[in-house]
Design a protein around this motif. Structure first.
Motif, PDB file in Angstrom:
ATOM      1  N   LYS A  48     -38.437   4.784  47.199  1.00 39.93           N
ATOM      2  CA  LYS A  48     -37.412   3.743  47.240  1.00 39.93           C
ATOM      3  C   LYS A  48     -36.183   4.345  47.887  1.00 39.93           C
ATOM      4  O   LYS A  48     -35.765   5.450  47.548  1.00 39.93           O
ATOM      5  CB  LYS A  48     -37.097   3.252  45.836  1.00 39.93           C
ATOM      6  N   HIS A  49     -35.637   3.595  48.801  1.00 40.03           N
ATOM      7  CA  HIS A  49     -34.450   4.053  49.525  1.00 40.03           C
ATOM      8  C   HIS A  49     -33.318   3.101  49.175  1.00 40.03           C
ATOM      9  O   HIS A  49     -33.361   1.919  49.506  1.00 40.03           O
ATOM     10  CB  HIS A  49     -34.728   4.039  51.034  1.00 40.03           C
ATOM     11  N   PHE A  50     -32.316   3.623  48.520  1.00 42.33           N
ATOM     12  CA  PHE A  50     -31.163   2.816  48.136  1.00 42.33           C
ATOM     13  C   PHE A  50     -30.203   2.747  49.315  1.00 42.33           C
ATOM     14  O   PHE A  50     -29.784   3.767  49.851  1.00 42.33           O
ATOM     15  CB  PHE A  50     -30.462   3.428  46.915  1.00 42.33           C
ATOM     16  N   VAL A  51     -29.882   1.559  49.727  1.00 43.07           N
ATOM     17  CA  VAL A  51     -28.929   1.342  50.821  1.00 43.07           C
ATOM     18  C   VAL A  51     -27.712   0.633  50.236  1.00 43.07           C
ATOM     19  O   VAL A  51     -27.799  -0.521  49.815  1.00 43.07           O
ATOM     20  CB  VAL A  51     -29.547   0.495  51.961  1.00 43.07           C
ATOM     21  N   PRO A  52     -26.564   1.329  50.205  1.00 42.37           N
ATOM     22  CA  PRO A  52     -25.358   0.710  49.648  1.00 42.37           C
ATOM     23  C   PRO A  52     -24.980  -0.565  50.413  1.00 42.37           C
ATOM     24  O   PRO A  52     -25.274  -0.702  51.601  1.00 42.37           O
ATOM     25  CB  PRO A  52     -24.279   1.781  49.833  1.00 42.37           C
ATOM     26  N   LEU A  53     -24.324  -1.461  49.735  1.00 45.36           N
ATOM     27  CA  LEU A  53     -23.933  -2.735  50.320  1.00 45.36           C
ATOM     28  C   LEU A  53     -23.119  -2.564  51.603  1.00 45.36           C
ATOM     29  O   LEU A  53     -23.307  -3.302  52.570  1.00 45.36           O
ATOM     30  CB  LEU A  53     -23.149  -3.561  49.288  1.00 45.36           C
ATOM     31  N   LYS A  54     -22.238  -1.561  51.648  1.00 43.46           N
ATOM     32  CA  LYS A  54     -21.402  -1.367  52.843  1.00 43.46           C
ATOM     33  C   LYS A  54     -22.241  -1.000  54.074  1.00 43.46           C
ATOM     34  O   LYS A  54     -21.804  -1.180  55.198  1.00 43.46           O
ATOM     35  CB  LYS A  54     -20.308  -0.328  52.592  1.00 43.46           C
ATOM     36  N   ARG A  55     -23.450  -0.483  53.860  1.00 45.41           N
ATOM     37  CA  ARG A  55     -24.342  -0.152  54.976  1.00 45.41           C
ATOM     38  C   ARG A  55     -25.206  -1.340  55.391  1.00 45.41           C
ATOM     39  O   ARG A  55     -26.043  -1.205  56.262  1.00 45.41           O
ATOM     40  CB  ARG A  55     -25.251   1.024  54.616  1.00 45.41           C
ATOM     41  N   GLN A  56     -25.006  -2.465  54.763  1.00 49.16           N
ATOM     42  CA  GLN A  56     -25.782  -3.651  55.094  1.00 49.16           C
ATOM     43  C   GLN A  56     -24.940  -4.666  55.862  1.00 49.16           C
ATOM     44  O   GLN A  56     -25.285  -5.829  55.949  1.00 49.16           O
ATOM     45  CB  GLN A  56     -26.343  -4.271  53.808  1.00 49.16           C
ATOM     46  N   LYS A  57     -23.857  -4.216  56.419  1.00 46.49           N
ATOM     47  CA  LYS A  57     -22.947  -5.087  57.161  1.00 46.49           C
ATOM     48  C   LYS A  57     -23.164  -4.909  58.665  1.00 46.49           C
ATOM     49  O   LYS A  57     -23.538  -3.836  59.130  1.00 46.49           O
ATOM     50  CB  LYS A  57     -21.508  -4.767  56.794  1.00 46.49           C
ATOM     51  N   ILE A  58     -22.917  -5.963  59.410  1.00 50.34           N
ATOM     52  CA  ILE A  58     -23.111  -5.957  60.863  1.00 50.34           C
ATOM     53  C   ILE A  58     -22.279  -4.851  61.522  1.00 50.34           C
ATOM     54  O   ILE A  58     -22.780  -4.136  62.399  1.00 50.34           O
ATOM     55  CB  ILE A  58     -22.761  -7.332  61.475  1.00 50.34           C
TER      56      ILE A  58
END
Length: 165
Positions: A48-58
C-alpha cells in the motif's frame, strides 16, 4: 550492500524537501541486475502506498512532470550499459541535448504564441507536456558532466565486480 561497500554511489536521491527527484528504487534495481542478479516480479506481492492529499492536486502533478523528466535524464547513465550501446556516453548525452533543445525551443514558441491569444488557456495536458520537456532540457544542461562521470564510474565498478565473480 556489496555495491555500496565497493564504492557505488547513486545518482538519484529520492524526494527531499521541494526537490522531487525520483528513481532511486529503479536505480538500485539497475545495479542489482547489472551485477549479475535476476529481478523477478510476483503478482502475489502487495503493498500500500500512501499518497498525501497535497500530492493529489493538479499543481503537484504538473510540477512532478518536470521532476520525473529531470530524474529520467539522471538515469541515462545506466541505459547505454543495459542496452550494450557502443556509442560513447558523451555522444549519447550531447545528441539528446541537441534534440531536446530543438523540441524545447519549438514548444516555447508555441507557448508564446498561445499566450498572445489571451482567451486561450493552456490545458493541464499541455502544461504537463511542457514541464516534462523543460525538465529534460534543464537536467541535461545542469547534469551532463555528472551523468558522464557517473556512467564511467559505474562501468569501472561493474568491470571490477564481474572480474571478481
Amino acid at each position: 550492500m556489496e555495491l555500496f561497500d565497493k564504492g557505488w554511489q547513486q545518482i538519484t536521491t529520492g524526494r527531499k524537501g521541494k526537490s522531487l527527484i525520483c528513481g532511486e528504487d529503479s536505480e538500485i534495481c539497475f545495479m542489482i541486475y547489472l551485477s549479475g542478479y535476476k529481478i523477478i516480479a510476483d503478482d502475489d506481492l502487495k503493498f500500500k502506498h500512501f499518497v498525501p492529499l497535497k500530492r493529489q492536486k493538479i499543481a503537484y502533478i504538473i510540477d512532478l512532470s518536470f521532476w520525473l523528466s529531470y530524474s529520467h535524464v539522471l538515469m541515462n547513465s545506466y541505459y547505454p550499459i543495459l542496452n550494450d550501446d557502443k556509442r560513447t556516453i558523451q555522444h549519447i548525452v550531447n545528441h539528446w541535448l541537441l534534440g531536446v533543445t530543438k523540441t524545447y525551443l519549438k514548444n516555447l514558441a508555441l507557448l508564446a504564441a498561445k499566450k498572445m491569444k489571451v482567451w486561450e488557456k493552456r490545458t493541464v495536458a499541455e502544461k504537463i507536456k511542457f514541464n516534462g520537456i523543460y525538465g529534460t532540457w534543464y537536467s541535461l544542461l545542469k547534469n551532463r558532466k555528472k551523468i558522464i562521470a557517473h556512467h564511467e564510474r559505474t562501468k569501472a565498478l561493474l568491470a571490477n565486480i564481474n572480474r571478481i565473480k
